[in-house]
Design a protein around this motif. Structure first.
Motif, mmCIF file in Angstrom:
data_model
loop_
_atom_site.group_PDB
_atom_site.id
_atom_site.type_symbol
_atom_site.label_atom_id
_atom_site.label_comp_id
_atom_site.label_asym_id
_atom_site.label_seq_id
_atom_site.Cartn_x
_atom_site.Cartn_y
_atom_site.Cartn_z
ATOM 1 N N LEU A 1 2.125 -7.535 4.765
ATOM 2 C CA LEU A 1 1.497 -6.259 4.441
ATOM 3 C C LEU A 1 2.542 -5.162 4.599
ATOM 4 C CD1 LEU A 1 -0.968 -4.427 3.849
ATOM 5 C CD2 LEU A 1 -1.456 -4.453 6.315
ATOM 6 N N LEU B 1 -10.355 2.625 2.750
ATOM 7 C CA LEU B 1 -9.079 1.909 2.801
ATOM 8 C C LEU B 1 -9.026 1.021 4.042
ATOM 9 C CD1 LEU B 1 -6.136 1.366 1.898
ATOM 10 C CD2 LEU B 1 -5.476 3.382 3.245
ATOM 11 N N LEU C 1 3.068 -1.082 4.362
ATOM 12 C CA LEU C 1 2.369 0.200 4.373
ATOM 13 C C LEU C 1 3.396 1.316 4.201
ATOM 14 C CD1 LEU C 1 0.227 -0.706 7.485
ATOM 15 C CD2 LEU C 1 -0.693 -0.472 5.161
ATOM 16 N N LEU D 1 -5.506 -7.345 12.593
ATOM 17 C CA LEU D 1 -5.126 -8.287 11.534
ATOM 18 C C LEU D 1 -4.373 -9.497 12.095
ATOM 19 C CD1 LEU D 1 -3.982 -5.899 8.666
ATOM 20 C CD2 LEU D 1 -5.960 -7.415 8.656
ATOM 21 N N TYR E 1 -11.178 -2.094 3.730
ATOM 22 C CA TYR E 1 -10.564 -3.084 2.845
ATOM 23 C C TYR E 1 -9.442 -3.827 3.561
ATOM 24 C CZ TYR E 1 -8.361 -5.217 -1.200
ATOM 25 O OH TYR E 1 -7.817 -6.135 -2.080
ATOM 26 N N LEU E 2 -8.573 -3.092 4.234
ATOM 27 C CA LEU E 2 -7.425 -3.709 4.887
ATOM 28 C C LEU E 2 -7.845 -4.620 6.033
ATOM 29 C CD1 LEU E 2 -4.871 -0.736 4.981
ATOM 30 C CD2 LEU E 2 -4.906 -2.694 3.416
ATOM 31 N N GLU E 3 -8.895 -4.254 6.733
ATOM 32 C CA GLU E 3 -9.359 -5.073 7.866
ATOM 33 C C GLU E 3 -9.871 -6.436 7.408
ATOM 34 O OE1 GLU E 3 -10.775 -1.878 11.281
ATOM 35 O OE2 GLU E 3 -12.188 -2.404 9.682
ATOM 36 N N ILE F 1 -8.553 -8.238 4.796
ATOM 37 C CA ILE F 1 -7.599 -9.065 4.046
ATOM 38 C C ILE F 1 -7.158 -10.276 4.874
ATOM 39 C CG2 ILE F 1 -6.739 -7.133 2.673
ATOM 40 C CD1 ILE F 1 -4.304 -7.012 4.439
ATOM 41 N N VAL G 1 0.853 -1.185 0.000
ATOM 42 C CA VAL G 1 0.000 0.000 0.000
ATOM 43 C C VAL G 1 0.888 1.234 0.000
ATOM 44 C CG1 VAL G 1 -1.920 1.189 1.126
ATOM 45 C CG2 VAL G 1 -1.614 -1.287 1.460
#
Length: 452
Positions: A429, A415, A431, A449, A418-420, A422, A348
């Protein structure tokens, strides 16, 4: 000495203010807004202004100097008062030079890796119990401030190519007059100041020319643009090129192999291996033997926000990184992918700086996220408004990155959602941002996560 800081809340400015306060100076300052952690750190030393704003009455003839931050404008009322009274005005790089003109000055320049190389040098010098002063662009473990000034004979300075102050349009690294200069690489940046690639590369030629006679230039020969820049610059200094060392990656650990010995590292990625070699060359100039350097660098954990590990499980890691320019973005993604070849990589990037948001510059990002299994670009739509820039569409972003499957968000809440959702099983991940993803709580995201 009585010194007043205009725009005291800046990253370098508040650290310099604290360093001078600890040196016994009488320090005052002003700013129109002071964010954390600057506010708390200034308050700890009694340097936080009682009120935000600009107060010309703070500027008197009793001041020995005014230090002007880049955040201030040319019409700043305190600056105008200082000019009217004839008080000596410095940019912070000017003042660092003033404090170090009788020292041996090591200046780390380049479009990427400056903070990491500087941090590595400081780590090794501290490990060797050497006395030194410093200026670095990140908070480092074992260092209370980002600026240290004393009677030490050596100063190590992270010297970037951005402008010194609103009234001094010289790049900062030109001002320090290095005895030992480092250039890590050249990749076009700061297009609001250097509108062409040629005008940008010219700044590095000038930097080489500012290295003092009899000094040394240490540069990365893996960068063809830099190689040509060095070749095109005539100067009376010794030139030392560096490249990748011999290394191996075993069980997720990168090792440097030197003279038959193996040195396991806590950092990884070819860009960090190059950074280590730059630091090693500097330390050699300062009298530190290679074996001593490599032994010390094994305990280096990295600078804040430079491939900083937020959290991990047996099957996944979450990293935060300062990468935002095309070269930094590509190198950081390559590093994580090479270190964990069997894991999926979700990358990201937040486009946040003036250059990265500039529509004419956007095509510089073409192919930079190709090695990520899933690529996500975030632009907080409020940032366009704050920078008075015209927003552009998702289609333009996908085209610029040359990645049709790229996922785009312009609202922090979308955002985050969406990330929560995955799945991080056998995945990492990454960032990357010089901003804060619209205010997202990355620690809370990490905990959710990783089920912590």
């Amino acid at each position: 000495m009585r010194v007043h800081f205009i725009a005291i809340g800046g990253s370098a400015m508040h650290n310099l203010a604290i360093a001078l306060h600890k040196k016994g100076f009488t320090v005052s300052g002003s700013d129109d807004h002071i964010f954390e952690p600057s506010a708390s750190r200034l308050a700890k030393y009694g340097l936080l202004p009682e009120q935000e704003g600009w107060y010309p009455e703070k500027i008197t003839n009793e001041l020995d100097a005014v230090i002007l931050g880049m955040h201030a404008r040319v019409d700043n009322p305190e600056l105008l008062k200082a000019q009217e009274l004839g008080v000596t005005i410095y940019s912070y790089p000017d003042y660092i030079y003033e404090q170090s003109k009788n020292k041996l000055r090591v200046v780390i320049g380049g479009s990427h890796g400056k903070t990491s190389i500087t941090s590595m040098i400081l780590h090794v010098l501290q490990h060797q119990d050497m006395q030194f002063d410093y200026l670095v662009g990140a908070q480092l473990e074992g260092f209370e401030t980002m600026v240290g000034l004393s009677d030490a004979p050596v100063i190590v300075i992270e010297g970037d190519e951005y402008l010194a102050s609103p009234i001094d349009r010289r790049p900062k690294f030109h001002i320090y007059k290095a005895n030992i200069g480092v250039i890590s690489g050249i990749a076009w940046d700061h297009i609001n100041v250097f509108p062409t690639f040629e005008s940008y590369t010219d700044q590095f030629k000038i930097f080489i020319e500012t290295i003092q006679p009899g000094g040394a230039l240490i540069y990365c020969e893996a960068d063809p643009v830099l190689q040509q820049t060095v070749a095109d610059t005539e100067t009376d200094v010794a030139k030392y090129a560096y490249n990748l060392p011999q290394f191996s990656i075993e069980n997720g650990v990168t090792n440097i192999i030197y003279d038959g010995n193996i040195y396991p590292l806590q950092v990884f990625g070819e860009h960090n291996l190059l950074n280590i070699q730059a630091a090693q060359q500097v330390c050699a100039q300062l009298g530190i033997a290679p074996h001593s350097f490599y032994q010390a660098i094994t305990s280096f954990k990295g600078a804040a926000r430079r491939l900083e590990l937020l959290g991990k499980t047996d099957t996944s890691n979450i990293y935060k990184d300062f990468a935002h320019s095309p070269s930094k973005l590509k190198a950081t993604i390559q590093a994580v992918k090479a270190q964990f070849t069997s894991r999926k990589l979700i990358a990201v990037i937040e486009l946040h700086t003036f250059s990265s948001l500039n529509k004419d510059f956007l095509n510089e990002y073409a192919g930079t996220m190709n090695e990520a299994d899933e690529a996500i670009v975030f632009i907080d739509k409020r940032t366009f408004a704050q920078k008075n820039m015209e927003p552009y569409s998702e289609a333009i972003v996908k085209s610029a990155f040359s990645r049709p499957d790229l996922i785009f968000f312009d609202e922090p809440a979308l955002l985050l959602k969406y990330l929560e959702d995955i799945n991080l099983t056998e995945a990492n991940l990454l960032l990357m941002s010089s901003g804060n993803f619209g205010g997202l709580d990355l620690v809370l995201l990490k905990n959710n996560l990783l089920k912590l």
